[in-house]
Write an enzyme that holds these catalytic residues in place. Sequence first.
Site, PDB file in Angstrom:
ATOM      1  N   LYS A 197      43.774  45.430  48.851  1.00  0.00           N
ATOM      2  CA  LYS A 197      44.994  45.460  48.021  1.00  0.00           C
ATOM      3  C   LYS A 197      44.632  45.296  46.557  1.00  0.00           C
ATOM      4  O   LYS A 197      44.246  44.219  46.116  1.00  0.00           O
ATOM      5  CB  LYS A 197      45.988  44.364  48.407  1.00  0.00           C
ATOM      6  CG  LYS A 197      47.367  44.689  47.796  1.00  0.00           C
ATOM      7  CD  LYS A 197      48.312  43.528  47.697  1.00  0.00           C
ATOM      8  CE  LYS A 197      48.158  42.720  46.443  1.00  0.00           C
ATOM      9  NZ  LYS A 197      48.439  43.470  45.190  1.00  0.00           N
ATOM     10  N   GLY A 250      40.904  36.175  41.941  1.00  0.00           N
ATOM     11  CA  GLY A 250      42.132  36.054  41.154  1.00  0.00           C
ATOM     12  C   GLY A 250      42.269  34.634  40.637  1.00  0.00           C
ATOM     13  O   GLY A 250      41.273  33.912  40.500  1.00  0.00           O
ATOM     14  N   SER A 251      43.506  34.247  40.395  1.00  0.00           N
ATOM     15  CA  SER A 251      43.739  32.946  39.775  1.00  0.00           C
ATOM     16  C   SER A 251      43.514  31.807  40.774  1.00  0.00           C
ATOM     17  O   SER A 251      43.664  31.979  41.991  1.00  0.00           O
ATOM     18  CB  SER A 251      45.165  32.886  39.238  1.00  0.00           C
ATOM     19  OG  SER A 251      46.074  33.048  40.307  1.00  0.00           O
ATOM     20  N   THR A 252      43.180  30.645  40.257  1.00  0.00           N
ATOM     21  CA  THR A 252      42.978  29.474  41.112  1.00  0.00           C
ATOM     22  C   THR A 252      44.273  29.106  41.831  1.00  0.00           C
ATOM     23  O   THR A 252      44.256  28.741  43.012  1.00  0.00           O
ATOM     24  CB  THR A 252      42.425  28.302  40.286  1.00  0.00           C
ATOM     25  OG1 THR A 252      41.074  28.633  39.914  1.00  0.00           O
ATOM     26  CG2 THR A 252      42.399  27.000  41.070  1.00  0.00           C
ATOM     27  N   GLY A 255      44.642  31.483  44.618  1.00  0.00           N
ATOM     28  CA  GLY A 255      43.538  31.221  45.550  1.00  0.00           C
ATOM     29  C   GLY A 255      43.834  30.047  46.472  1.00  0.00           C
ATOM     30  O   GLY A 255      43.513  30.071  47.667  1.00  0.00           O
ATOM     31  N   GLU A 272      36.979  33.849  44.663  1.00  0.00           N
ATOM     32  CA  GLU A 272      36.401  33.874  43.316  1.00  0.00           C
ATOM     33  C   GLU A 272      37.554  33.623  42.360  1.00  0.00           C
ATOM     34  O   GLU A 272      38.407  34.495  42.185  1.00  0.00           O
ATOM     35  CB  GLU A 272      35.819  35.258  43.002  1.00  0.00           C
ATOM     36  CG  GLU A 272      34.679  35.680  43.864  1.00  0.00           C
ATOM     37  CD  GLU A 272      33.370  35.036  43.482  1.00  0.00           C
ATOM     38  OE1 GLU A 272      33.358  34.190  42.563  1.00  0.00           O
ATOM     39  OE2 GLU A 272      32.373  35.376  44.112  1.00  0.00           O
ATOM     40  N   CYS A 306      36.789  36.159  34.264  1.00  0.00           N
ATOM     41  CA  CYS A 306      36.811  34.825  34.884  1.00  0.00           C
ATOM     42  C   CYS A 306      35.721  33.932  34.289  1.00  0.00           C
ATOM     43  O   CYS A 306      35.858  32.714  34.283  1.00  0.00           O
ATOM     44  CB  CYS A 306      36.717  34.927  36.395  1.00  0.00           C
ATOM     45  SG  CYS A 306      35.389  36.002  36.931  1.00  0.00           S
ATOM     46  N   GLU A 403      42.918  27.518  31.886  1.00  0.00           N
ATOM     47  CA  GLU A 403      42.402  28.875  31.698  1.00  0.00           C
ATOM     48  C   GLU A 403      43.485  29.732  31.041  1.00  0.00           C
ATOM     49  O   GLU A 403      44.608  29.805  31.529  1.00  0.00           O
ATOM     50  CB  GLU A 403      42.020  29.490  33.055  1.00  0.00           C
ATOM     51  CG  GLU A 403      41.439  30.878  32.900  1.00  0.00           C
ATOM     52  CD  GLU A 403      41.035  31.516  34.226  1.00  0.00           C
ATOM     53  OE1 GLU A 403      41.810  31.436  35.189  1.00  0.00           O
ATOM     54  OE2 GLU A 403      39.939  32.097  34.277  1.00  0.00           O
TER      55      GLU A 403
HETATM   56  P1  ADP Z   1      47.555  37.069  37.903  1.00  0.00           P
HETATM   57  O1  ADP Z   1      48.479  35.896  38.051  1.00  0.00           O
HETATM   58  O2  ADP Z   1      46.708  36.943  36.726  1.00  0.00           O
HETATM   59  O3  ADP Z   1      48.232  38.404  38.039  1.00  0.00           O
HETATM   60  P2  ADP Z   1      46.824  36.673  40.589  1.00  0.00           P
HETATM   61  O4  ADP Z   1      45.816  35.691  41.025  1.00  0.00           O
HETATM   62  O5  ADP Z   1      48.262  36.352  40.758  1.00  0.00           O
HETATM   63  O6  ADP Z   1      46.526  37.000  39.102  1.00  0.00           O
HETATM   64  O7  ADP Z   1      46.601  38.088  41.277  1.00  0.00           O
HETATM   65  C1  ADP Z   1      45.414  38.528  41.880  1.00  0.00           C
HETATM   66  C2  ADP Z   1      45.753  39.324  43.119  1.00  0.00           C
HETATM   67  O8  ADP Z   1      46.373  38.477  44.068  1.00  0.00           O
HETATM   68  C3  ADP Z   1      46.713  40.483  42.917  1.00  0.00           C
HETATM   69  O9  ADP Z   1      46.296  41.573  43.735  1.00  0.00           O
HETATM   70  C4  ADP Z   1      48.037  39.920  43.404  1.00  0.00           C
HETATM   71  O10 ADP Z   1      48.929  40.903  43.850  1.00  0.00           O
HETATM   72  C5  ADP Z   1      47.580  39.054  44.552  1.00  0.00           C
HETATM   73  N1  ADP Z   1      48.498  37.970  44.930  1.00  0.00           N
HETATM   74  C6  ADP Z   1      49.328  37.260  44.131  1.00  0.00           C
HETATM   75  N2  ADP Z   1      50.013  36.341  44.842  1.00  0.00           N
HETATM   76  C7  ADP Z   1      49.608  36.464  46.134  1.00  0.00           C
HETATM   77  C8  ADP Z   1      49.936  35.788  47.355  1.00  0.00           C
HETATM   78  N3  ADP Z   1      50.825  34.795  47.401  1.00  0.00           N
HETATM   79  N4  ADP Z   1      49.320  36.186  48.492  1.00  0.00           N
HETATM   80  C9  ADP Z   1      48.401  37.169  48.466  1.00  0.00           C
HETATM   81  N5  ADP Z   1      48.057  37.839  47.359  1.00  0.00           N
HETATM   82  C10 ADP Z   1      48.634  37.493  46.192  1.00  0.00           C
END
Ligand code: ADP
Length: 499
Positions: A197, A250-252, A255, A272, A306, A403
């Site tokens: 995704k 992605g974001s902590t 994560g 990560e 990151c 961050e």
């Molecule tokens: P940002 O907040 O900077 O957009 P995210 O960590 O939210 O970064 O996004 C990284 C990825 O995680 C994207 O592909 C986003 O669609 C996906 N994502 C965001 N929220 C969820 C969730 N609750 N479950 C699974 N994937 C998610």
Amino acid sequence: IADQRARLNKAAADFVAKPKKLLIDGEWVDAKSGKTFSTVDPATGLEITRLAEGDAADVDVAARAARRAFEEGEWPRLRPRDRQRLLLKLADLVEAHADELAEIEALDNGKPVTYARFVDVNMAVDFLRYMAGWATKIEGTTLDLSTGFTPDDQFFAYVRKEAVGVVGQIIPWNFPLVMAAWKLGPALATGCTVLLKPAEQTSLSALRLGELVMEAGFPKGVVNIITGFGGTAGAAIVEHPEVDKIAFTGSTAVGKLIGMAAMKTMKRVSLELGGKSPVVVMADANLETAIPGAAMAVFFNMGQVCTAGSRLFVERKVFDQVTEGVAEVAKSMKIGAGLDPASQLGPLVSAVQRDRVMAYIQSGLAEGGRALTGGQVIGGAGCFVEPTVFVDVNSSMKVVREEIFGPVVVAQPIDDIANIPAMANDTIYGLGASIWSNNLSFVHRLVPKIKAGTVWVNCHNFLDPALPFGGYKQSGVGREMGRAVLDLYTESKSVLMQI
Ligand code: ADP
């Protein structure tokens, strides 16, 4: 700024103009709901095109297809050398379409097209080629054992490395193509099947990569690509019972959600996540390289990295020289649309990200920080923010602790070198760090004290596919790249045979 689609060459323009679908079981299909969503050019705020909005129903079909592909059909019967060959073919195709992919990336993400071409696309190619080599080098171990229960009992034992299965890979928007290659490489090398995704802001290059995956000849169902939002498509991947492992970048904050949700079905998880990486500049460093080095550590990719070197620590006697030097570099960089070949810095990825970064800058100013340069949003419909250098900050301020994921650095002087490890480690994160010094003994003594997955010396942000990459503390779980990544994509099976 005018519609940037007009700048695309024919190959990228043709791709962008095509309807965008989901890749499920080897076919390009619409979302079952029929819904679509907009992907926007951050340089102009204009819609580039619409993407299929996948959700739980599409994820379910894709997960079952990935399961079938993993258990039956061609993929599990392919020899490692054939997986290697397919990955090399994919790398060749990415290379052959390098200019087109770079333009797609520059349009969708905003990054300067020259960086997209020579950093992002080249890294994706390198990474796929590196992982292709591992397909034929996955080995277990053999052991001779005896329990001692009876005088002469004897066992032959071996440990098999088996592909972990169906892998859900959820990736961010800062390096869309690199992240897709980085995730697909080890999964395909080890013989897993994938639900990928991409981030909703930047899905185009992953969709083009999906076409190249099919052109390379990967069997159907091995790579499935679901565009859509995190809370729906992403969450459905994390929850799906047919998915054995989640790999997330992605974001902590997200994560943590994903890690907890994945535990409900005890999926393997690698994460990560974020960082607040320290850059330590000593007075004995070669400042001619350390100053631009510290600037690029944080401004590269508009700070949307990151491992961005977002906390700058400088020995007091060169503090003004270094911080003013970094501010000069910031002022000299040409900001513009990614597809303008003159741009050195692009927009942030989205209006949301621009507003988030501006809120941090305002909080830094409100808490008493002083901007040596920057601090302003650049008006218009695009998502541009000035690169910003903060001084007069302290370790309790939000801009120092959290961050930002934007072109913002906070600089603090070092008065006592004994405090450097404590200053560098004063964060919940532990992804990267850099030390700029010509005193080798000092550097070697400092490296073990820094809690970070990567420590750079006299450089920052250099990656190589052979080096494990990942975080200490809340920067993540697991190490990707290098030999280490194989552990994330294989299960160990111990076999004991009484002989
Ligand atoms: P940002 O907040 O900077 O957009 P995210 O960590 O939210 O970064 O996004 C990284 C990825 O995680 C994207 O592909 C986003 O669609 C996906 N994502 C965001 N929220 C969820 C969730 N609750 N479950 C699974 N994937 C998610």
